[in-house]
Write an enzyme that holds these catalytic residues in place. Structure first.
Site, PDB file in Angstrom:
ATOM      1  CG  ASP A 200       5.831   1.436   4.865  1.00  6.41           C
ATOM      2  OD1 ASP A 200       4.396   1.714   5.265  1.00  6.41           O
ATOM      3  OD2 ASP A 200       6.274   1.443   3.865  1.00  6.41           O
TER       4      ASP A 200
ATOM      5  CG  ASP B  72       1.932   0.484   8.742  1.00  9.21           C
ATOM      6  OD1 ASP B  72       2.074  -0.599   7.763  1.00  9.21           O
ATOM      7  OD2 ASP B  72       2.136   1.666   8.553  1.00  9.21           O
ATOM      8  N   GLY B  73       0.275  -2.485   7.839  1.00  9.11           N
ATOM      9  CA  GLY B  73      -0.802  -2.899   7.236  1.00  9.11           C
ATOM     10  C   GLY B  73      -1.512  -4.190   7.859  1.00  9.11           C
TER      11      GLY B  73
ATOM     12  NE  ARG C 173      -3.503  -6.367   5.057  1.00 14.36           N
ATOM     13  CZ  ARG C 173      -2.638  -5.663   4.506  1.00 14.36           C
ATOM     14  NH1 ARG C 173      -3.183  -4.685   4.132  1.00 14.36           N
ATOM     15  NH2 ARG C 173      -1.231  -6.170   4.745  1.00 14.36           N
TER      16      ARG C 173
ATOM     17  CG  ASP D 158       1.486   3.752   5.380  1.00 12.07           C
ATOM     18  OD1 ASP D 158       2.489   3.393   6.155  1.00 12.07           O
ATOM     19  OD2 ASP D 158       1.371   3.279   4.312  1.00 12.07           O
TER      20      ASP D 158
ATOM     21  CG  ASP E 248       5.366   5.186   3.529  1.00 10.67           C
ATOM     22  OD1 ASP E 248       5.964   4.821   4.499  1.00 10.67           O
ATOM     23  OD2 ASP E 248       4.435   4.637   2.601  1.00 10.67           O
TER      24      ASP E 248
END
Length: 214
Positions: free
Chosen positions: A51, A54-55, A59, A72, A76
């Site tokens: 988690d 992945d962000g 980007r 996502d 969560d």
């Protein structure tokens, strides 16, 4: 000329692959929850680390997508609620508290996502919302402490049942429980703020319809 992006391309974006792995790790964590607590924790922590990653991957490769955002958030919510169910079986005396935590977690996030048009953590989405909510999402150390601390609190409750240890106990209740309490306060504020925003949209639509019919 830029290459045309297909739905299949989106499904196989790098951050979405991480999302699929997170989901698999989450399921494996629950599979081992009663038979092997160390394996269960390992898989759950792998899903949680995903988690965080992945962000950044999304980007870095310019692969942000609505599908990835939904994947996502669903992962969560499902993972946290699943862990609370597991922990509730270990501490049956506090079943109601764990149930209420699940209810608050799902409702506050669902209402919030439905009440915004931009990304639910973006400045645009929070522009006219409660000040506490704006601070929570804009002050990253606070946001990180609440999110990580809350998950760690639930994880350590699970660990303490299988491995009673005074140091783990202190970290759980003195280091992580305050984060969990603050996170629930934010969830309540997030729920009420989103409810007001949705009601405001409905009121504006009703007034617009009234003007059109008058």
């Amino acid at each position: 000329m830029a290459k045309r992006v297909t739905p299949t391309n989106v499904l196989w974006y790098y951050p979405n692959i991480i999302g699929y792995l997170r989901f698999i790790f989450m399921v494996l964590s629950f599979v081992y929850a009663e038979s092997d607590w160390k394996m269960s924790i390992t898989f759950y922590c792998l899903a949680f680390v995903g988690d965080v990653v992945d962000g950044y991957v999304a980007r870095a490769f310019k692969q942000c997508s609505k599908f990835g955002g939904v994947l996502d958030m669903v992962t969560d919510r499902v993972s946290t609620c699943g862990l609370l169910v597991v922990v509730s079986h270990l501490y049956p005396k506090y079943n109601l508290a764990f149930i209420l935590l699940i209810v608050l977690d799902i409702t506050s996030h669902w209402f919030h996502v439905q009440s915004v048009s931009a990304h639910h953590k973006s400045k645009e989405a929070l522009e006219h919302r409660n000040a506490l909510l704006q601070w929570y999402y804009s002050i990253y150390p606070l946001f990180g402490y609440c999110c990580v601390g809350t998950e760690a609190f639930y994880i350590l409750l699970y660990v303490l049942h299988h491995f009673p240890n005074p140091i783990v106990h202190q970290i759980c209740f003195f280091g992580c429980m305050p984060a969990c309490i603050l996170k629930q306060l934010v969830n309540v504020v997030q729920l009420t703020s989103a409810a007001e925003a949705l009601a405001a949209v409905d009121a504006a639509d009703a007034n617009a319809d009234g003007k059109a019919s008058s």
